[in-house]
Write a protein that holds these residues in place. Structure first.
Motif, PDB file in Angstrom:
ATOM      1  N   ILE A 510     -44.745 -22.877   3.461  1.00  0.00           N
ATOM      2  CA  ILE A 510     -44.557 -23.882   4.514  1.00  0.00           C
ATOM      3  C   ILE A 510     -43.229 -23.594   5.187  1.00  0.00           C
ATOM      4  O   ILE A 510     -42.211 -23.366   4.522  1.00  0.00           O
ATOM      5  N   ILE A 511     -43.249 -23.590   6.503  1.00  0.00           N
ATOM      6  CA  ILE A 511     -42.019 -23.464   7.290  1.00  0.00           C
ATOM      7  C   ILE A 511     -41.833 -24.754   8.080  1.00  0.00           C
ATOM      8  O   ILE A 511     -42.763 -25.239   8.735  1.00  0.00           O
ATOM      9  N   GLY A 512     -40.659 -25.329   7.999  1.00  0.00           N
ATOM     10  CA  GLY A 512     -40.346 -26.542   8.746  1.00  0.00           C
ATOM     11  C   GLY A 512     -38.910 -26.502   9.227  1.00  0.00           C
ATOM     12  O   GLY A 512     -38.153 -25.562   8.943  1.00  0.00           O
ATOM     13  N   TYR A 513     -38.503 -27.545   9.929  1.00  0.00           N
ATOM     14  CA  TYR A 513     -37.132 -27.610  10.440  1.00  0.00           C
ATOM     15  C   TYR A 513     -36.838 -29.047  10.849  1.00  0.00           C
ATOM     16  O   TYR A 513     -37.741 -29.859  11.062  1.00  0.00           O
ATOM     17  N   ARG A 524     -45.061 -31.648  -0.476  1.00  0.00           N
ATOM     18  CA  ARG A 524     -45.185 -30.571  -1.473  1.00  0.00           C
ATOM     19  C   ARG A 524     -45.445 -31.138  -2.864  1.00  0.00           C
ATOM     20  O   ARG A 524     -46.225 -30.570  -3.646  1.00  0.00           O
ATOM     21  N   ASP A 525     -44.814 -32.266  -3.168  1.00  0.00           N
ATOM     22  CA  ASP A 525     -45.076 -32.915  -4.455  1.00  0.00           C
ATOM     23  C   ASP A 525     -46.486 -33.480  -4.503  1.00  0.00           C
ATOM     24  O   ASP A 525     -47.173 -33.403  -5.535  1.00  0.00           O
ATOM     25  N   GLN A 526     -46.938 -34.064  -3.387  1.00  0.00           N
ATOM     26  CA  GLN A 526     -48.312 -34.573  -3.342  1.00  0.00           C
ATOM     27  C   GLN A 526     -49.314 -33.436  -3.519  1.00  0.00           C
ATOM     28  O   GLN A 526     -50.311 -33.574  -4.257  1.00  0.00           O
ATOM     29  N   LEU A 527     -49.080 -32.328  -2.861  1.00  0.00           N
ATOM     30  CA  LEU A 527     -49.985 -31.181  -2.961  1.00  0.00           C
ATOM     31  C   LEU A 527     -50.065 -30.664  -4.395  1.00  0.00           C
ATOM     32  O   LEU A 527     -51.141 -30.323  -4.893  1.00  0.00           O
ATOM     33  N   ARG A 528     -48.922 -30.622  -5.054  1.00  0.00           N
ATOM     34  CA  ARG A 528     -48.903 -30.147  -6.448  1.00  0.00           C
ATOM     35  C   ARG A 528     -49.544 -31.153  -7.390  1.00  0.00           C
ATOM     36  O   ARG A 528     -50.383 -30.785  -8.231  1.00  0.00           O
ATOM     37  N   TYR A 537     -41.351 -23.090   0.264  1.00  0.00           N
ATOM     38  CA  TYR A 537     -40.904 -23.784   1.470  1.00  0.00           C
ATOM     39  C   TYR A 537     -39.663 -23.110   2.027  1.00  0.00           C
ATOM     40  O   TYR A 537     -38.694 -22.863   1.303  1.00  0.00           O
ATOM     41  N   LEU A 538     -39.697 -22.809   3.321  1.00  0.00           N
ATOM     42  CA  LEU A 538     -38.522 -22.296   4.033  1.00  0.00           C
ATOM     43  C   LEU A 538     -38.165 -23.272   5.147  1.00  0.00           C
ATOM     44  O   LEU A 538     -38.997 -23.556   6.014  1.00  0.00           O
ATOM     45  N   ARG A 539     -36.944 -23.774   5.096  1.00  0.00           N
ATOM     46  CA  ARG A 539     -36.465 -24.671   6.154  1.00  0.00           C
ATOM     47  C   ARG A 539     -35.580 -23.883   7.105  1.00  0.00           C
ATOM     48  O   ARG A 539     -34.506 -23.401   6.730  1.00  0.00           O
ATOM     49  N   VAL A 561     -46.742 -23.796   9.607  1.00  0.00           N
ATOM     50  CA  VAL A 561     -45.549 -24.165  10.360  1.00  0.00           C
ATOM     51  C   VAL A 561     -45.706 -25.622  10.781  1.00  0.00           C
ATOM     52  O   VAL A 561     -46.587 -25.959  11.580  1.00  0.00           O
ATOM     53  N   VAL A 562     -44.854 -26.483  10.236  1.00  0.00           N
ATOM     54  CA  VAL A 562     -44.957 -27.929  10.439  1.00  0.00           C
ATOM     55  C   VAL A 562     -43.921 -28.355  11.476  1.00  0.00           C
ATOM     56  O   VAL A 562     -42.726 -28.065  11.328  1.00  0.00           O
TER      57      VAL A 562
END
Length: 612
Positions: A510-513, A524-528, A537-539, A561-562
């Protein structure tokens, strides 16, 4: 309109659940101009003072007083401070929206309402609490004209009782809110106490939500991003600020005015700074460029419409190579759009702002802490690369209350970049302003007033050669443009690097900013936990992208990309930067409602695209 989306499938609010402690969203629905801001801040601070992580998000109308406004407090023991899609406890004070707000809730939620609204007749699957606010406020506020304002503090006391918030903390929060107005503090405290006492004597608690003391806010502060940015700019050595008021950036400069007046007055009583309100955004950026050329650390703050107006001058600064900082507190567009809603919709246009071939450095703060620290980064980079640097905040970050660690006192010296002094010129004998001496694309400059006959040069917005002489030669223009591109490539090694968080052998990235970060971390916690989907995850923290971004995409089968815009603007920038074979790995999750991005929306969309 209600600020919640359709109730999520399977959500049952508090029905059938055991006691829920320090995990809830509280929404207060009032009208603009009713004084609810103070009451909501007191409620937020009371929970914060009990050691519970919180955030506060205000959704207000863009035009006149008397229209609906909503304030949502997220309290979460695990530190989730992004917007929660569901509302657990509604305080309905606005007759215009009360029914719609109530109908949007999940079963089991609690509703605290003004007695005449009779909301209990709407549904039988919610928990209702009715309060005669007018009667209670009349008893504590003799002045009828003040009752409208004080009335809101009554619900603070009622909520405190129903959610077991300690009244001692409410009092501390009230006295902080009205620190310089003892009479107002006493009046508001009496109103809150009246609400607390009424609830204690007349309302039977039936909801499952409780606030209990814990210790996860020790040493932290509450501040909005615009105030943090104002502090950061002052500490970064900014001396010239030019601006034209526009929501949601105005409070950044307004706060900076207060700070500079307090801390930037010289021993002789004279200001060591200049803050100028221009006639429009075009004039504001023009002044920034002029001050930057003269050697001052200069800046402006604006929003999307202002960015659009600044386009031509942005190209001038890029081509003439003058430093300056622009804070873009993004809001929903295009056109006037939704001025009081949040967005990440200026990313693509700002990256290439102006006509012709331009590439602009952008910084991407996600928190109040980064609004402070990236101010120094922005000014240092602007002078190092002799260009405009855009700090891409947004309304959610800029105008809302965020929990933050205290800001670190800047410990690194101001970096002015390649500035030649008289002594340098004596040694060199002269210089070529636009010559790439070091191979990094960055020329050397002088500042006006440098006492040397070789110090002067023309800052040309028209074609020029490396000596700043006017030129229409094709080779001069091509060499200059290639050098500017080389300078931009050099910036990849100096902009803030991304923050990377690894999962357990994750194939999905997941890429976000920016403020999307807070929804992503919770998602990410919900997905896990709910789907057994591990993610990395890369911010992103800056543009141009550093090598870590390319490596991250190479390491994952799918990369989501969120972002908070319709057209996947950051994804588009990534596509321009990547090798063609990597582009197919990118997928878009976009959010365009104008409300801050929530975790559940990310989780639902990602799992749908993964076929879960």
């Amino acid at each position: 309109m209600a600020t919640t989306d359709v109730v999520p499938r399977g959500s049952t609010g508090g029905v059938g659940h055991k006691r829920v402690v320090n995990d809830m969203s509280i929404q207060v629905a009032t009208v603009n101009g009713s004084g609810s801001q103070s009451s909501n801040t007191v409620l937020l601070r009371s929970i914060f003072q009990m050691g519970v992580p919180v955030s506060g998000k205000n959704m207000f109308p863009s035009n006149i007083a008397g229209l609906p406004t909503w304030y949502t407090i997220r309290a979460n023991k695990n530190g989730y401070i992004g917007r929660k899609k569901e509302i657990d406890f509604l305080v309905a004070m606005n007759p215009e929206t009360a029914q719609e707000d109530t109908l949007s809730l999940a079963p089991g939620a609690s509703v605290l309402y003004d007695e005449p609204l009779a909301l209990h007749k709407l549904r039988d699957d919610l928990i209702f609490y009715s309060v005669p606010y007018d009667k209670l406020v009349a008893a504590v506020c003799p002045e009828a004209k003040l009752r409208k304002l004080v009335k809101n503090m009554v619900y603070v006391g009622v909520v405190a009782n129903l959610l077991t918030i300690e009244m001692s903390e409410v009092e501390i929060a009230i006295r902080k809110q009205f620190a310089k107005k003892a009479k107002a503090a006493n009046l508001n405290l009496a109103a809150a106490q009246a609400g607390f006492d009424y609830a204690k004597a007349n309302l039977q608690k039936r909801g499952v939500f409780y606030i209990e003391r814990m210790n996860k806010t020790a040493g932290k502060i509450i501040i909005d991003g615009n105030s943090a940015a104002a502090l950061g700019c002052m500490f970064a050595g900014c001396t010239v600020v030019t601006w034209y008021p526009i929501t949601p950036s105005s409070s950044l400069v307004e706060t900076m005015i207060e700070y500079m007046k307090e801390y930037r007055i010289g021993p002789d009583g004279k200001a060591t700074f200049a803050i100028v309100q221009a006639e429009d955004e075009l004039a504001a950026i023009g002044m920034v460029i002029g001050a930057g050329w003269a050697g001052a650390r200069s800046m402006t703050a604006t929003a999307g419409p202002g960015i659009s107006l600044m386009s031509e001058f942005a190209g001038l600064a890029y081509y003439v190579e003058v430093p300056g900082v622009i804070w873009d507190i993004q809001r929903v567009g295009p056109s006037t759009g939704l001025p009081t809603r949040t967005s990440q919709g200026d990313i693509l246009s700002t990256a290439f702002l102006s006509h012709g071939d331009t590439k602009n450095i952008m910084l991407l703060p996600c928190s109040a802490e980064e609004c402070f620290t990236m101010a120094t980064d922005a000014f240092n980079l602007a002078e190092q690369f002799q260009t405009l640097v855009f700090v891409m905040s947004d309304l959610d970050l800029g105008m809302n209350n965020w929990m933050a660690d205290p800001f670190p006192y800047p410990s690194t010296p101001i970096k002015r970049g390649k500035v030649l002094s008289k002594e340098d010129l004596d040694r060199l004998g002269g210089f070529a302003r636009y010559k790439d001496v070091d191979g990094d694309g960055i020329g050397y400059r002088t500042l006006p007033g440098t006492s040397h006959p070789a110090a002067a040069y023309f800052a040309r917005g028209s074609g020029h050669n490396e000596k700043a002489q006017y030129s229409e030669r094709a080779d001069d223009f091509e060499n200059n443009m290639e050098r500017l591109n080389r300078k931009f490539e050099t910036a990849r090694s100096f902009v803030p690097r991304p923050e990377i968080t690894k999962g357990n052998k994750a194939k999905i990235g997941i890429i976000g900013y920016g403020t999307s970060h807070w929804g992503i971390t919770e998602s990410r916690d919900q997905l896990r936990d709910e789907y057994a989907i591990e993610t990395d995850y890369l911010r992103l923290r800056a543009y141009p992208f550093t090598r870590e971004v390319h490596e991250f995409i190479e390491q994952h089968e799918h990369v989501y990309v969120v972002e908070q815009n319709r057209d996947a603007q950051m994804l588009s920038l990534l596509k321009l930067d990547l090798k063609p074979e990597l582009i197919v790995r990118l997928r878009s999750i976009s959010h365009i409602t104008g409300l801050p991005l929530d975790a559940r929306s990310i989780t639902d969309e990602l799992t749908s695209m993964e076929g879960k």
